[in-house]
Structure formats: structure tokens, C-alpha cells
Design a protein around this motif. Structure first.
Motif, PDB file in Angstrom:
ATOM      1  N   ASN A  10       9.903   6.347   9.587  1.00 41.23           N
ATOM      2  CA  ASN A  10       9.086   7.306   8.844  1.00 41.23           C
ATOM      3  C   ASN A  10       9.970   7.963   7.785  1.00 41.23           C
ATOM      4  OD1 ASN A  10       6.399   7.782  10.719  1.00 41.23           O
ATOM      5  ND2 ASN A  10       8.201   7.257  11.921  1.00 41.23           N
ATOM      6  N   VAL A  11       9.540   7.939   6.534  1.00 41.51           N
ATOM      7  CA  VAL A  11      10.361   8.485   5.459  1.00 41.51           C
ATOM      8  C   VAL A  11       9.704   9.730   4.868  1.00 41.51           C
ATOM      9  CG1 VAL A  11      11.415   6.271   4.893  1.00 41.51           C
ATOM     10  CG2 VAL A  11       9.286   6.949   3.755  1.00 41.51           C
ATOM     11  N   GLU A  12      10.542  10.579   4.291  1.00 40.77           N
ATOM     12  CA  GLU A  12      10.033  11.820   3.697  1.00 40.77           C
ATOM     13  C   GLU A  12       9.310  11.556   2.382  1.00 40.77           C
ATOM     14  OE1 GLU A  12      13.348  14.422   3.334  1.00 40.77           O
ATOM     15  OE2 GLU A  12      13.625  14.677   5.503  1.00 40.77           O
ATOM     16  N   THR A  13       9.788  10.572   1.626  1.00 38.07           N
ATOM     17  CA  THR A  13       9.170  10.202   0.353  1.00 38.07           C
ATOM     18  C   THR A  13       8.263   8.998   0.570  1.00 38.07           C
ATOM     19  OG1 THR A  13      11.144  10.955  -0.821  1.00 38.07           O
ATOM     20  CG2 THR A  13       9.597   9.558  -2.043  1.00 38.07           C
ATOM     21  N   THR A  14       7.038   9.076   0.148  1.00 38.76           N
ATOM     22  CA  THR A  14       6.061   8.020   0.416  1.00 38.76           C
ATOM     23  C   THR A  14       6.440   6.715  -0.275  1.00 38.76           C
ATOM     24  OG1 THR A  14       4.309   9.667   0.570  1.00 38.76           O
ATOM     25  CG2 THR A  14       3.621   7.393   0.208  1.00 38.76           C
ATOM     26  N   VAL A  67       0.856  -1.190   0.000  1.00 31.07           N
ATOM     27  CA  VAL A  67       0.000   0.000   0.000  1.00 31.07           C
ATOM     28  C   VAL A  67       0.890   1.238   0.000  1.00 31.07           C
ATOM     29  CG1 VAL A  67      -1.865  -1.172   1.258  1.00 31.07           C
ATOM     30  CG2 VAL A  67      -0.125   0.099   2.527  1.00 31.07           C
ATOM     31  N   ASP A  68       0.326   2.373  -0.387  1.00 33.22           N
ATOM     32  CA  ASP A  68       1.036   3.643  -0.246  1.00 33.22           C
ATOM     33  C   ASP A  68       1.129   3.998   1.239  1.00 33.22           C
ATOM     34  OD1 ASP A  68       1.064   3.709  -2.986  1.00 33.22           O
ATOM     35  OD2 ASP A  68      -0.397   5.339  -3.184  1.00 33.22           O
ATOM     36  N   GLY A  69       2.240   4.559   1.641  1.00 30.41           N
ATOM     37  CA  GLY A  69       2.383   4.961   3.041  1.00 30.41           C
ATOM     38  C   GLY A  69       3.761   5.516   3.304  1.00 30.41           C
ATOM     39  N   ALA A  70       3.953   6.072   4.487  1.00 35.26           N
ATOM     40  CA  ALA A  70       5.218   6.718   4.834  1.00 35.26           C
ATOM     41  C   ALA A  70       5.961   6.000   5.955  1.00 35.26           C
ATOM     42  CB  ALA A  70       4.970   8.170   5.243  1.00 35.26           C
ATOM     43  N   VAL A  71       5.467   4.806   6.388  1.00 32.08           N
ATOM     44  CA  VAL A  71       6.057   4.136   7.544  1.00 32.08           C
ATOM     45  C   VAL A  71       6.385   2.687   7.199  1.00 32.08           C
ATOM     46  CG1 VAL A  71       5.730   3.444   9.950  1.00 32.08           C
ATOM     47  CG2 VAL A  71       4.760   5.609   9.133  1.00 32.08           C
ATOM     48  N   PHE A  72       7.608   2.260   7.547  1.00 32.47           N
ATOM     49  CA  PHE A  72       7.997   0.853   7.484  1.00 32.47           C
ATOM     50  C   PHE A  72       8.252   0.376   8.904  1.00 32.47           C
ATOM     51  CE2 PHE A  72      11.379  -2.404   7.370  1.00 32.47           C
ATOM     52  CZ  PHE A  72      10.670  -3.400   6.704  1.00 32.47           C
TER      53      PHE A  72
END
Length: 382
Positions: A235-239, A188-193
Motif C-alpha cells: 500500500n503506497v501513500e501516493t496513488t 487503473v488508478d489505485g493505492a495497492v500493488f
């Protein structure tokens, strides 16, 4: 006689996969959780009692920076000479506790229901270390189904000469280093791994988009550490984009005082009874692969594995797959790296490593080999 079967690897952990991690009682009478980078602690939560919350960073150049706690209600408390809220007003009944260059702490004189739940202490505006006033957590213990692991490159290098030895054959410090590269598909799209890591000091973290040959580096904007749930969230800056492939590379270390009877993750035991020489083993079942290397430590998240094991010339190693090659370890005379073939697709807890001085006995009737201490083999006990 000590008999080690490689796939069972000594003792079963026996832990419930949905248990949160217990803290340990420190000399300060606070319950502590730590990964070697950070420590977070609290007093028992009792309505009407005193509540102490303290977080510490362990680093030679570590400076906490602005000291801030986020309450269970989401309010920001800033800790300087006094504790103030997001409006700049002094928080009544709350005082500074153990504030220093590497420590951020508060003391609530009278705890109430509004203080019950999850607290977060922020280090340098980037690392968020959480703690819950509840001793045993029953929610939020599963990884989200946002990524699917494809492959791991794992390297483990044990310290083969421990120094802390209460009496022969019983060293209690478990010290090792390692690295892991996790290749994953974003679902899925998201900003957290989010992944599992327990009792491991994370020394370097890099994230790359490897969908094409550009290998674009993704900047990490925040790191969330939840020791009770053994989660690390990047948390990353690029999704992250659904359908894209990413590689997360981590270098880590462990320097653990585990006592005499804790055999889990990556650990050592006497190679044979009452010997000063110790051998190393993995025990990943049921939720302790995360104590050996960072991973998505749930049975459903299967992947292939490439395993490398560091050792000196007094030991040899074993793993799930056949040995592919042995090469000198760069920068360490007398040390080698054993490189194993790529594994079948499997869960992280099934990764098996042994670093021993054992000798093999091959079956005369099939393709079975048993490894055991030389004295046991010579005595016919193999």
C-alpha cells in the motif's frame, strides 16, 4: 543416474493453480504459515471448541509494538494484560496467549460462527499478517488485473556449501539470496500493488515511479501478507496512476527446511548419485516461480527477463538465454556472476536456472547440447 533437462528441470510440481497454500503442523499442535520474517498460526476451527491465534516476528531487533487483531467482522481487539475491543471493553471469553516482545496471541475459549473467516494481526502498525480459519481457500486466489508486468531483473545466489546433511548426498536445507526488480504498467488508478511471494524473506522493498527520468520514490504505508494465498500487497501513500510505469525492487532470502523430496522454486539436489556435492535448479511449474523470486506468478502475466546467477569457480550456470558475460562478484573472492541476455516475453514459471558441475555433449547433427554429470558422460550414459 540423474538426468536433468534444463527446461523441465527434474520434477513437475503438479499443483493446482487455484489451490491455497497448506500450513504445516508445528510441535505446538498449531498449523503454521511463515515466510522467514513472520509466522502466523492457529488451532483447528471447531464450533464450540477452543481457538488459538498467534503471530510471531523473527528479527533480532523486532518488537511487536501494540498487539492488535482484526476479527472477521472488522472489529479491533487490543491485546495487553487483557483483550479489549475498539470501545475499550473487555472481550468476554477471550484471553491473552503467548504475549511477548516478538509475539501477539489470543485464545478464544468457545469458538462460534462469528469467529470463522479471515483474521489479521498487525505488527508495528504497518505490517498486516492475515490468516483464515478455513483450511482450504477457494476465493480470492487470482491477482487483480491492475498492473501488467513489462520486465524483470532477477538475480539468484545459492549457498553452495550446505551444512545440514543427514547422510551423504541428502541435504535438506535450501538456502539462497536474491533480488528482483519488476517493471510494471499501471492499468487503473489505485493505492495497492499485489504480487506473489512464497517462503521468501523480504529484506528490502522499494517502489519508484519510472514514468519519467525523475524516478520518484513512493513511500509504503502498509504491507499486507497473506501466506495462504501467497500474496504480498504493498500500500503506497501516493496513488498509482493508470498509464504510468513503476519499478518495484526487492531483496530477499530463503533458509528453508524442506525435507528430502520437495523440488520446487529454487532448490538443490545431489549433482550425481550419492555425492556430497549439490547442484541447484529451478522448478516454476505450475505455481512455484513465486518460491524462487517475487513475481506476478500467473501464466497470463508475461514479461521479458534479465537473469543473473551467482556461483563459485567449482560450478557453472545455465539459463534460458545465451550467456552474455561473467563478472567477479563484488565482496566475495572466488565468486562470479553470470549475466544472461534478455529473454523473449514469457511467463515467470518458464524462467530456468541451473548451477551445476555438469559437462556438455554437443550434437553432431544440430544445435543441441546436453549437460550431464561427468561420470555419466564418461560411462556413455549422457
Amino acid at each position: 543416474m540423474i538426468v536433468h533437462m534444463l527446461l523441465s528441470l527434474f520434477l513437475l510440481a503438479g499443483a493446482n493453480a487455484l489451490d491455497s497454500k497448506d500450513g504445516y503442523l508445528g510441535e505446538d499442535d498449531l498449523m503454521h504459515w511463515s515466510n522467514g520474517n513472520f509466522d502466523i498460526a492457529r488451532s483447528p476451527f471447531i464450533i464450540g471448541g477452543e481457538l488459538i491465534l498467534v503471530s510471531t516476528v523473527f528479527s533480532e531487533d523486532g518488537a511487536w509494538g501494540p498487539c492488535m487483531w482484526t476479527t472477521p467482522d472488522g472489529d479491533k481487539w487490543y491485546v495487553e494484560e487483557e483483550v479489549t475491543n475498539s470501545n475499550g471493553d473487555k472481550v468476554e471469553g477471550v484471553e491473552v496467549f503467548l504475549l511477548g516482545q516478538d509475539t501477539c496471541g489470543i485464545k478464544i475459549a468457545v469458538a462460534s460462527k462469528e469467529h470463522f473467516g479471515g483474521w489479521v494481526c498487525t505488527y508495528s502498525g504497518i505490517v498486516h499478517v492475515s490468516i483464515n480459519t478455513e483450511d482450504s481457500l477457494s476465493t480470492g486466489l487470482r491477482l487483480p488485473e491492475t498492473f501488467m508486468p513489462l520486465h524483470y531483473d532477477v538475480e539468484l545466489i545459492p549457498e553452495l556449501n550446505s551444512t545440514k546433511e543427514p547422510y551423504p548426498g541428502q541435504r535438506t536445507v535450501h538456502k539462497f539470496t536474491g533480488s528482483v526488480a519488476m517493471t510494471v504498467d499501471a492499468l487503473v488508478d489505485g493505492a495497492v500493488f499485489r504480487f506473489h511471494s512464497d517462503e521468501l524473506t523480504l529484506e528490502e522493498i522499494d517502489v519508484f515511479d519510472v514514468t519519467d527520468e525523475l524516478n520518484q520514490h513512493l513511500n509504503i504505508s502498509a504491507i499486507d501478507l497473506d501466506f495462504q494465498r501467497t500474496f504480498v500487497s504493498l500500500n503506497v501513500e501516493t496513488t498509482f496512476k493508470a498509464g504510468s510505469q513503476y519499478k518495484i525492487i526487492l531483496k530477499f532470502a530463503a533458509n528453508l527446511e524442506r525435507g528430502l523430496y520437495f523440488n520446487y522454486g529454487f532448490y538443490h539436489n545431489p549433482c550425481s548419485d550419492m555425492t556430497d556435492k549439490h547442484c541447484w535448479f529451478t522448478q516454476g511449474e505450475s505455481t512455484n516461480a513465486r518460491n524462487a523470486f517475487p513475481c506476478l506468478d500467473e501464466p497470463g502475466f508475461k514479461a521479458t527477463f534479465n537473469v543473473k546467477v551467482g556461483r563459485n569457480d567449482e560450478y557453472h550456470s545455465l539459463s534460458n538465454m545465451p550467456l552474455k558475460e561473467t563478472v567477479p562478484m563484488e565482496g566475495r573472492d572466488g565468486w562470479f556472476v553470470d549475466v544472461y541476455d534478455t529473454s523473449v516475453q514469457m511467463s515467470p514459471y518458464l524462467v530456468a536456472v541451473a548451477v551445476t558441475d555438469y559437462k556438455p555433449i554437443k550434437s553432431a547433427t544440430d544445435n543441441t547440447t546436453v549437460w550431464a554429470p561427468k561420470d555419466d558422460i564418461d560411462a556413455g550414459r549422457g
